[in-house]
Design a protein around this motif. Structure first.
Motif, PDB file in Angstrom:
ATOM      1  N   GLU A  13       0.910  -1.212   0.181  1.00 33.79           N
ATOM      2  CA  GLU A  13       0.078  -0.079   0.160  1.00 33.79           C
ATOM      3  C   GLU A  13       0.998   1.289   0.004  1.00 33.79           C
ATOM      4  O   GLU A  13       1.509   1.490   0.965  1.00 33.79           O
ATOM      5  CB  GLU A  13      -0.889  -0.130   1.084  1.00 33.79           C
ATOM      6  CG  GLU A  13      -1.950  -1.016   1.128  1.00 33.79           C
ATOM      7  CD  GLU A  13      -2.743  -0.973   2.487  1.00 33.79           C
ATOM      8  OE1 GLU A  13      -3.828  -0.324   2.462  1.00 33.79           O
ATOM      9  OE2 GLU A  13      -2.333  -1.562   3.545  1.00 33.79           O
ATOM     10  N   MET A  14       0.719   2.082  -0.817  1.00 33.34           N
ATOM     11  CA  MET A  14       1.271   3.338  -0.965  1.00 33.34           C
ATOM     12  C   MET A  14       0.205   4.287  -0.779  1.00 33.34           C
ATOM     13  O   MET A  14      -0.689   4.472  -1.388  1.00 33.34           O
ATOM     14  CB  MET A  14       1.906   3.533  -2.335  1.00 33.34           C
ATOM     15  CG  MET A  14       2.916   2.511  -2.763  1.00 33.34           C
ATOM     16  SD  MET A  14       3.824   2.976  -4.424  1.00 33.34           S
ATOM     17  CE  MET A  14       5.060   4.469  -3.936  1.00 33.34           C
ATOM     18  N   ARG A  15       0.344   5.260   0.128  1.00 32.83           N
ATOM     19  CA  ARG A  15      -0.952   6.068   0.962  1.00 32.83           C
ATOM     20  C   ARG A  15      -0.171   7.504   0.673  1.00 32.83           C
ATOM     21  O   ARG A  15       0.763   7.792   1.362  1.00 32.83           O
ATOM     22  CB  ARG A  15      -1.051   5.803   2.150  1.00 32.83           C
ATOM     23  CG  ARG A  15      -1.642   4.284   2.389  1.00 32.83           C
ATOM     24  CD  ARG A  15      -1.994   3.926   3.784  1.00 32.83           C
ATOM     25  NE  ARG A  15      -2.497   2.756   3.819  1.00 32.83           N
ATOM     26  CZ  ARG A  15      -3.104   2.306   5.098  1.00 32.83           C
ATOM     27  NH1 ARG A  15      -2.543   2.907   6.449  1.00 32.83           N
ATOM     28  NH2 ARG A  15      -3.498   0.770   5.129  1.00 32.83           N
ATOM     29  N   GLY A  16      -1.002   8.286   0.243  1.00 32.34           N
ATOM     30  CA  GLY A  16      -0.711   9.866   0.064  1.00 32.34           C
ATOM     31  C   GLY A  16       0.578  10.370  -0.423  1.00 32.34           C
ATOM     32  O   GLY A  16       1.267  11.117   0.266  1.00 32.34           O
ATOM     33  N   ILE A  17       1.288   9.711  -1.296  1.00 36.57           N
ATOM     34  CA  ILE A  17       2.357   9.890  -1.688  1.00 36.57           C
ATOM     35  C   ILE A  17       2.694  11.154  -2.637  1.00 36.57           C
ATOM     36  O   ILE A  17       1.838  11.334  -3.619  1.00 36.57           O
ATOM     37  CB  ILE A  17       3.135   8.784  -2.705  1.00 36.57           C
ATOM     38  CG1 ILE A  17       3.056   7.311  -1.831  1.00 36.57           C
ATOM     39  CG2 ILE A  17       4.447   9.153  -2.992  1.00 36.57           C
ATOM     40  CD1 ILE A  17       3.919   7.546  -0.429  1.00 36.57           C
ATOM     41  N   SER A  18       3.385  12.060  -2.220  1.00 33.29           N
ATOM     42  CA  SER A  18       3.549  13.359  -3.201  1.00 33.29           C
ATOM     43  C   SER A  18       5.341  13.444  -3.060  1.00 33.29           C
ATOM     44  O   SER A  18       5.770  13.015  -2.430  1.00 33.29           O
ATOM     45  CB  SER A  18       2.841  14.609  -2.383  1.00 33.29           C
ATOM     46  OG  SER A  18       1.657  14.335  -2.197  1.00 33.29           O
ATOM     47  N   LYS A  19       5.483  14.381  -4.361  1.00 37.63           N
ATOM     48  CA  LYS A  19       6.790  14.554  -4.519  1.00 37.63           C
ATOM     49  C   LYS A  19       7.088  15.941  -5.047  1.00 37.63           C
ATOM     50  O   LYS A  19       6.178  16.005  -6.268  1.00 37.63           O
ATOM     51  CB  LYS A  19       7.655  13.388  -5.311  1.00 37.63           C
ATOM     52  CG  LYS A  19       8.934  13.475  -5.582  1.00 37.63           C
ATOM     53  CD  LYS A  19       9.788  13.697  -4.409  1.00 37.63           C
ATOM     54  CE  LYS A  19      11.279  13.920  -4.793  1.00 37.63           C
ATOM     55  NZ  LYS A  19      12.025  13.962  -3.701  1.00 37.63           N
TER      56      LYS A  19
END
Length: 511
Positions: A13-19
């Motif tokens: 699970e990748m949750r709320g990923i920002s870059k």
């Protein structure tokens, strides 16, 4: 994985990923779930954020604060490639990272070699490599040097390397770009076997037919945002294209010029052949039309185009422009006759990747606007490049940037700009949308339509039948080096996938 298993706990699970890079937000609150034993396709235009998201998963990038990654329900360290790999995540990039001077076994265990008495245990490497290669059904030996392997076999070595570290998740980024159809089929068999072992595969591709064949689910990114996920039963070209580019399939293919604007006959080809791959090909092309050329791989489409252009020798054949015979024995003579050719291999035969966009666009016409005495007209070259960037929507900050830094679609548009710089009357486009995303495809279709609307004759060679059907006024179909039939004019059948395939496979008489 089946759709019934979607209620089980995700493996990843990748949750709320920002870059954020400087002032640019590459990813914005993206979430993704992956289940054991599934092939999960990740789609989106170039620049949508797919590679950035996978680099965060691999530990190559650290995300902005606030996101998290869970593996089997447990938080995973982020921004640490070694930790990511040790937890069972392996990424196979489009550009393979093998050492060609080493053996297969040495590549599989590179950087994690078993040791004995402080030395690399070469026998142990061989023994550990054998069962991994057997598991993949590899036809090569662990002692073979990687430089002797085909691209498909080298890719299998990358997969073997992932299995050597007990990978639970394998990311494949455009894995079939340089593979033959046989190697692609073999790769798909391997992916099926990995799924049976419970290994999850994240599959990045622009090729719709591969997605339909492989994917259990498809997630789409657009402009750094998560758009949504489709299950296998919900997959369709309409839904995927709409999610990726924000508009429906009806607006995808551009053909506003219509066949009614067809002008006078521009080029006539008679009895063209090389005696080996192409035999006795004759056809006409009219100003303002898009003439598609279809056929199975090996049918002689590219060879015919290259003979017309003077890039390959012919043993028979005549080319007429405006009813007058022209001698074309070289690409320079073809250009002088008003014929331009876009190669199917833009990186190998088309672009100079270490030169600027401006230089690439102007390289074929640099002498045309030189001042007397051979002094180059830099202002003229700059204006031509600036105009091309605007007219063809080439996305770049500067025409001084290296063309190799552009996405595949923008590289292709730069190459189109170069062939148009010579103001041709007829352009031959060989696989013009190969390796580009759907957004760039739509823009290239717009360019083709505008060329035809301006009175230029356009010949498009393509293996993508929906593309040929969507943009062509007529379609020539080649089989075994000959023009076996035509669809779309006069007594010929309509332009349809069924008619084209029937002619290309010899199951109906040529029209």
């Amino acid at each position: 994985m089946t759709e019934e298993s979607k209620d089980t706990r995700p493996l990843l699970e990748m949750r709320g990923i920002s870059k954020t890079f400087g002032g640019t937000r590459a990813l914005n609150n993206v979430s993704l779930a992956l289940f054991a034993g599934e092939t999960h396709a990740l789609m989106g235009e170039n620049g949508a954020g797919k590679s950035t998201l996978m680099k965060i998963l691999s530990g190559a990038y650290s995300p902005d604060a606030g996101g998290e990654i869970l593996l089997a329900g447990k938080p995973m360290a982020m921004g640490d490639p070694i930790a990511s790999r040790s937890t069972g995540i392996a990424v196979i990039y489009q550009e393979l990272s093998l050492a060609p001077n080493l053996t297969v076994a040495q590549n599989i265990f590179l950087g994690m070699e078993p040791r004995r008495f402080g030395m690399t245990d070469r026998q142990a490497i061989l023994e550990r490599a054998k069962p991994i290669l057997q598991q993949l059904g590899a036809a090569f030996a662990p002692t073979d040097q990687v430089s002797s392997l085909s691209l498909g076999e080298r890719q299998m070595v990358e997969i073997a390397r992932a299995l050597a570290v007990d990978a639970r998740i394998i990311v494949m980024d455009e894995p079939t770009t340089s593979l033959t159809s046989r190697e692609t089929d073999r790769l798909f068999d391997v992916i099926g076997a990995l799924k049976q072992q419970g290994i999850a595969v994240i599959y990045i591709s622009h090729r719709m037919e591969e997605i339909y064949r492989l994917a259990d689910r498809v997630s789409v990114l657009r402009d750094g945002n998560f758009v949504g996920t489709l299950t296998r039963s919900a997959l369709s070209a309409d839904s995927l294209i709409s999610m990726m580019v924000g508009r429906d399939l009806a607006s995808f293919y551009k053909k506003a010029h219509g066949g009614s604007r067809r002008g006078d006959m521009l080029m006539s080809v008679r009895n063209m052949g090389d005696g080996v791959k192409v035999h006795d090909c004759s056809f006409d092309v009219f100003a303002g039309e898009v003439l598609g050329v279809a056929g199975l791989v090996g049918s002689g489409r590219t060879e015919l185009a290259r003979m017309i252009y003077g890039a390959e020798a012919k043993v028979s054949g005549v080319v007429e422009i405006d009813g007058a015979t022209v001698s074309i024995k070289s690409p320079r003579e073809a250009l002088n006759a008003g014929i331009a050719y876009l190669t199917e291999d833009r990186k190998g035969l088309g672009l100079f990747l270490d030169m600027t966009i401006e230089q690439n666009i102007n390289i074929a016409v640099v002498a045309q606007d030189a001042f007397r005495g051979g002094v180059l007209n830099f202002a003229g070259s700059k204006k031509r490049a600036d105009d091309a960037v605007g007219q063809l929507s080439i996305r770049t900050k500067s025409i001084s940037a290296n063309v190799g830094s552009l996405s595949g679609g923008n590289q292709q548009k730069a190459l189109i700009a170069r062939i148009l710089a010579g103001k041709p009357r007829l352009v031959i486009l060989d696989e013009p949308t190969r390796g580009v995303d759907v957004g760039a495809k739509s823009e290239i279709y717009r360019i083709i339509d505008e060329l035809a609307a301006s009175g230029i004759a356009v010949i498009v060679i393509s293996s993508d039948l929906p593309e040929i059907i969507g943009i062509s006024d007529r379609v020539l179909v080649m089989r075994e080096g000959r023009i076996a039939g035509e669809a779309g004019s006069g007594a010929a059948g309509e332009i349809s996938q069924e008619n084209i395939m029937a002619i290309s496979t010899g199951t109906t008489k040529a029209a």
